[in-house]
Design a protein around this motif. Structure first.
Motif, PDB file in Angstrom:
ATOM      1  N   ASP A   1       0.724  -0.688   0.032  1.00 57.84           N
ATOM      2  CA  ASP A   1      -0.133   0.130  -0.234  1.00 57.84           C
ATOM      3  C   ASP A   1       0.743   1.273   0.069  1.00 57.84           C
ATOM      4  O   ASP A   1       1.427   1.006   0.271  1.00 57.84           O
ATOM      5  CB  ASP A   1      -0.815  -0.241   0.765  1.00 57.84           C
ATOM      6  CG  ASP A   1      -2.177  -1.172   1.063  1.00 57.84           C
ATOM      7  OD1 ASP A   1      -2.645  -1.568   2.521  1.00 57.84           O
ATOM      8  OD2 ASP A   1      -1.887  -1.627   0.516  1.00 57.84           O
ATOM      9  N   LYS A   2       0.011   2.664  -0.220  1.00 59.39           N
ATOM     10  CA  LYS A   2       1.263   3.291  -0.009  1.00 59.39           C
ATOM     11  C   LYS A   2       1.858   3.860   1.042  1.00 59.39           C
ATOM     12  O   LYS A   2       0.903   3.687   2.064  1.00 59.39           O
ATOM     13  CB  LYS A   2      -0.192   4.748  -0.711  1.00 59.39           C
ATOM     14  CG  LYS A   2      -0.062   4.193  -2.100  1.00 59.39           C
ATOM     15  CD  LYS A   2      -1.114   5.902  -2.624  1.00 59.39           C
ATOM     16  CE  LYS A   2      -1.054   6.002  -4.351  1.00 59.39           C
ATOM     17  NZ  LYS A   2      -2.181   6.788  -4.301  1.00 59.39           N
TER      18      LYS A   2
ATOM     19  N   PRO B   1      -3.061   2.853 -14.729  1.00 56.97           N
ATOM     20  CA  PRO B   1      -3.982   3.033 -13.662  1.00 56.97           C
ATOM     21  C   PRO B   1      -4.350   1.656 -13.659  1.00 56.97           C
ATOM     22  O   PRO B   1      -4.747   0.800 -13.333  1.00 56.97           O
ATOM     23  CB  PRO B   1      -5.147   3.864 -13.588  1.00 56.97           C
ATOM     24  CG  PRO B   1      -4.169   5.085 -13.878  1.00 56.97           C
ATOM     25  CD  PRO B   1      -3.048   4.004 -14.660  1.00 56.97           C
TER      26      PRO B   1
ATOM     27  N   SER C   1       0.011   5.037  -7.907  1.00 53.81           N
ATOM     28  CA  SER C   1      -0.884   3.950  -8.035  1.00 53.81           C
ATOM     29  C   SER C   1      -1.571   3.973  -7.796  1.00 53.81           C
ATOM     30  O   SER C   1      -1.694   3.739  -6.154  1.00 53.81           O
ATOM     31  CB  SER C   1      -0.326   2.874  -8.472  1.00 53.81           C
ATOM     32  OG  SER C   1      -1.403   1.901  -9.280  1.00 53.81           O
ATOM     33  N   PRO C   2      -3.186   4.178  -7.763  1.00 53.58           N
ATOM     34  CA  PRO C   2      -3.864   4.340  -7.043  1.00 53.58           C
ATOM     35  C   PRO C   2      -4.165   2.813  -6.613  1.00 53.58           C
ATOM     36  O   PRO C   2      -5.551   2.463  -6.116  1.00 53.58           O
ATOM     37  CB  PRO C   2      -5.442   4.755  -7.836  1.00 53.58           C
ATOM     38  CG  PRO C   2      -4.800   4.361  -9.444  1.00 53.58           C
ATOM     39  CD  PRO C   2      -2.808   4.421  -9.405  1.00 53.58           C
ATOM     40  N   ARG C   3      -3.738   1.691  -7.617  1.00 53.53           N
ATOM     41  CA  ARG C   3      -4.007  -0.117  -7.247  1.00 53.53           C
ATOM     42  C   ARG C   3      -3.252  -0.297  -6.515  1.00 53.53           C
ATOM     43  O   ARG C   3      -2.281  -0.252  -6.695  1.00 53.53           O
ATOM     44  CB  ARG C   3      -4.611  -0.438  -8.267  1.00 53.53           C
ATOM     45  CG  ARG C   3      -3.308  -0.260  -9.670  1.00 53.53           C
ATOM     46  CD  ARG C   3      -3.693  -1.025 -11.149  1.00 53.53           C
ATOM     47  NE  ARG C   3      -2.665  -0.814 -11.856  1.00 53.53           N
ATOM     48  CZ  ARG C   3      -1.433  -1.616 -11.917  1.00 53.53           C
ATOM     49  NH1 ARG C   3      -2.233  -3.110 -11.262  1.00 53.53           N
ATOM     50  NH2 ARG C   3      -0.716  -2.281 -13.023  1.00 53.53           N
ATOM     51  N   ARG C   4      -3.846  -1.540  -6.096  1.00 50.37           N
ATOM     52  CA  ARG C   4      -2.080  -2.706  -5.434  1.00 50.37           C
ATOM     53  C   ARG C   4      -1.890  -3.371  -6.694  1.00 50.37           C
ATOM     54  O   ARG C   4      -2.459  -4.335  -7.193  1.00 50.37           O
ATOM     55  CB  ARG C   4      -3.076  -4.063  -4.646  1.00 50.37           C
ATOM     56  CG  ARG C   4      -2.379  -4.711  -3.563  1.00 50.37           C
ATOM     57  CD  ARG C   4      -2.429  -5.412  -2.853  1.00 50.37           C
ATOM     58  NE  ARG C   4      -2.299  -6.571  -2.514  1.00 50.37           N
ATOM     59  CZ  ARG C   4      -1.917  -6.465  -1.502  1.00 50.37           C
ATOM     60  NH1 ARG C   4      -2.460  -6.392  -0.374  1.00 50.37           N
ATOM     61  NH2 ARG C   4      -1.357  -7.888  -1.289  1.00 50.37           N
TER      62      ARG C   4
END
Length: 163
Positions: A3-4, A92, A150-153
């Motif tokens: 995660d971020k 994304p 990035s917004p995704r894992r």
């Protein structure tokens, strides 16, 4: 782990690659195809690195066409297995090669002059994911930068030799 995180240092090369892959798609695709063709032309004896890190060629059948689709990826080993990450430079969406890999469940790997078939296993267990994520980032630190941007894992798969 993937995660971020605010404590992840964002590498300049990772930022550049992320920018190039999200904003300069045709240029990065051209370079990637050229790199793959040169790697193949020289039988895996040249063009074996990217940014000083080892790479390998993964060939997967297209999920629609069935035609072989080669892609150059970072070479990250976990014992006898190879790890791949569908980072897509932090885009994304997952890369097409990843979608093909998940649809096929098998692929062919070329590391240097050696080629062999592999079975594909998606990493779903959290503990295993974290362990493999650390291995991936240790082998290619830009993965951490891509993840932070990035917004995704990012999905991870294990490629196990089948011959």
């Amino acid at each position: 782990m993937a995660d971020k995180q605010s404590d992840v240092p964002l590498r300049l090369t990772g930022r550049f690659n992320h920018f190039a892959s999200t904003r300069l798609g045709p240029v990065t695709r051209f370079y990637a195809r050229l790199h793959g063709r040169l790697y193949t032309r020289f039988g895996g004896s040249r063009f074996t690195t990217l940014e000083g890190k080892p790479v390998f060629r993964l060939t997967v059948p297209g999920r629609k066409s069935g035609e072989p689709r080669p892609v150059m990826l970072m070479l990250i080993r976990d014992g006898d297995d190879l790890l791949v990450c569908g980072s897509n430079g932090g885009n994304p969406g997952a890369p097409n090669w990843w979608k093909n890999l998940m649809a096929a469940g098998t692929a062919q790997v070329q590391v240097g002059p050696e080629t062999w078939p592999v079975a594909v296993r998606l990493v779903e267990d959290e503990v295993e994911y974290d362990r493999h994520w650390r291995t991936l980032v240790a082998g290619y630190p830009n993965f951490a930068t891509y993840q932070a941007l990035s917004p995704r894992r990012f999905p991870i798969a294990v490629l196990r030799r089948t011959e």
